[in-house]
Scaffold this motif. Structure first.
Motif, PDB file in Angstrom:
ATOM      1  N   ILE A  29       0.853  -1.192   0.000  1.00 37.55           N
ATOM      2  CA  ILE A  29       0.000   0.000   0.000  1.00 37.55           C
ATOM      3  C   ILE A  29       0.879   1.228   0.000  1.00 37.55           C
ATOM      4  N   HIS A  32       0.526   7.226  -1.361  1.00 36.09           N
ATOM      5  CA  HIS A  32      -0.397   8.109  -2.074  1.00 36.09           C
ATOM      6  C   HIS A  32      -1.501   7.327  -2.763  1.00 36.09           C
ATOM      7  N   GLU A  33      -1.674   6.087  -2.348  1.00 38.50           N
ATOM      8  CA  GLU A  33      -2.740   5.273  -2.930  1.00 38.50           C
ATOM      9  C   GLU A  33      -4.086   5.702  -2.337  1.00 38.50           C
ATOM     10  N   ASP A  34      -5.118   5.745  -3.170  1.00 41.11           N
ATOM     11  CA  ASP A  34      -6.453   6.154  -2.724  1.00 41.11           C
ATOM     12  C   ASP A  34      -7.084   5.023  -1.895  1.00 41.11           C
ATOM     13  N   SER A  38     -10.409   2.506  -3.361  1.00 45.56           N
ATOM     14  CA  SER A  38     -10.071   1.089  -3.500  1.00 45.56           C
ATOM     15  C   SER A  38     -10.667   0.262  -2.375  1.00 45.56           C
ATOM     16  N   THR A  73      -5.435   9.170   1.672  1.00 45.16           N
ATOM     17  CA  THR A  73      -4.175   8.433   1.481  1.00 45.16           C
ATOM     18  C   THR A  73      -3.439   8.360   2.816  1.00 45.16           C
TER      19      THR A  73
END
Lengths: 87, 289
Positions: A29, A32-34, A38, A73
């Motif tokens: 993960i 900056h992953e949404d 998700s 994030t």
């Protein structure tokens, strides 16, 4: 030896990362992953995350002031909840 | 002038009124109009099963979220059948005379679509439109506005995050355009599902990250658009070729009897005007097809 505030903050974020990883074993993960889109933070875990952030930061979170972008994030979570309060 | 008369449920205890000839014609016209609208968006008409397995619906969190709404069919235990065959003045059937139920009556029309697509690797995004007969055990019923069994037309999109958002944006615009054409006042609002626990985590999250918008006439929601992110894609193991992770989904839904209720009210029961207006705005032929 007093911890630098950067270290404190990154330890706290590590705890959030560990929590997330425990919900999604084996998944990478990025910072900056949404997490919302998700569903890495899904609606059942949402309150659990809020309580975790409260306990890590030592501050109560005002539910009425919450917007989902604050949790979007890992970077946002760090910025919005885990920064040291200005003394 | 009553548009619904029923001898089967005279006190409307079951929320199961009868629709007379005019209301029946309007139901059909509205469904044709909304189905056509969905098809113009690329949705393929299908028909989903009338009953869905408890195990599948439990996996979709139906019982977690809406245990208070679910209606389940059952059958008499075999050893009871001969007793019932000669029973006089039967009023109700107690649970102990029934077999365990492994089926539910759908509470919404789109569940069957996700279950139909389960474990599939889709070549590309799909859009499907269905007419479902949906059932909900409500705490009270009210004419055509709140019924136990009602018709729901849905347009479902299964694809990427962007595609599912685009689907609800486009369908939302068409819904507003349809109402505007009828000069039917309609307003769009953020909404939340009628969760069993309205203070719980799910309800809070839905409030913060609105995934449901309703279209209301007065205080009655007659249509809605819903984003599910990848919830159904994940639970049903649906993936799209070339797209990482589970498929996203979204749906637009129309509560047909509610449209009838508001049109009758708005046009003061003037059926010829209602038929002409829906026919024109819906692009229907003279006979309502």
């Amino acid at each position: 030896m007093a911890m630098r505030s950067d270290d404190v903050r990154s330890n706290r974020l590590d705890e959030v990362r560990a929590w997330l990883r425990s919900k999604h074993p084996g998944q990478e993960i990025g910072d900056h992953e949404d997490l919302i889109e998700s569903r890495l933070i899904d609606s059942l875990q949402f309150l659990e995350l809020v309580y975790l952030l409260q306990s890590l930061s030592g501050r109560t979170i005002d539910m009425d002031s919450l917007t989902v972008d604050l949790f979007r994030t890992l970077a946002a979570i760090e910025q919005n909840f885990l920064e040291e309060a200005a003394s | 002038m009553a548009i619904t008369q029923t001898h089967a449920d005279p006190d409307n205890r079951f929320g199961a009124p009868t629709l007379d000839a005019n209301a029946t014609k309007l139901l059909s016209m509205l469904d044709t109009a909304f189905r056509r609208l969905s098809q113009r968006q690329g949705a393929m008409p299908m028909t989903m099963p009338a009953l869905l397995p408890v195990a599948d619906m439990a996996r979709l969190d139906l019982f977690v979220n809406f245990p208070h709404l679910v209606l389940l069919p059952s059958a008499l235990k075999e050893e009871e059948t001969s007793r019932y065959s000669s029973a006089a003045q039967l009023r109700s059937v107690p649970g102990e005379d029934l077999q365990a139920s492994d089926l539910v009556l759908p509470t919404a029309a789109c569940f069957g679509v996700y279950l139909h697509l389960q474990k599939r690797v889709l070549e590309k995004a799909v859009k499907i439109t269905v007419l479902g007969r949906c059932f909900r055990r409500e705490s009270y019923y009210h004419g055509l506005r709140r019924m136990m069994g009602f018709h729901m037309r849905e347009a479902v999109c299964v694809g990427s995050s962007d595609q599912t958002r685009e689907h609800v944006d486009e369908m939302g615009a068409h819904i507003e355009k349809f109402a505007a054409g009828l000069r039917l006042p309609l307003r769009r609002e953020k909404a939340s599902d009628p969760f069993f626990d309205p203070t719980g985590s799910r309800a809070l999250m839905q409030k913060l990250a609105p995934v449901k918008h309703e279209f209301l006439h007065g205080d009655l929601a007659i249509a809605s658009v819903n984003l599910h992110r990848n919830f159904f894609g994940e639970r049903c193991e649906i993936t799209i070729a070339g797209q990482e992770g589970s498929a996203f989904s979204s749906c637009a839904a129309f509560g047909l009897e509610r449209w009838i209720a508001v049109l009758v009210e708005h046009f003061h029961g003037d059926w010829p005007t209602i038929f002409a207006a829906v026919s024109e705005v819906g692009g229907l032929k003279k006979d309502g097809e």
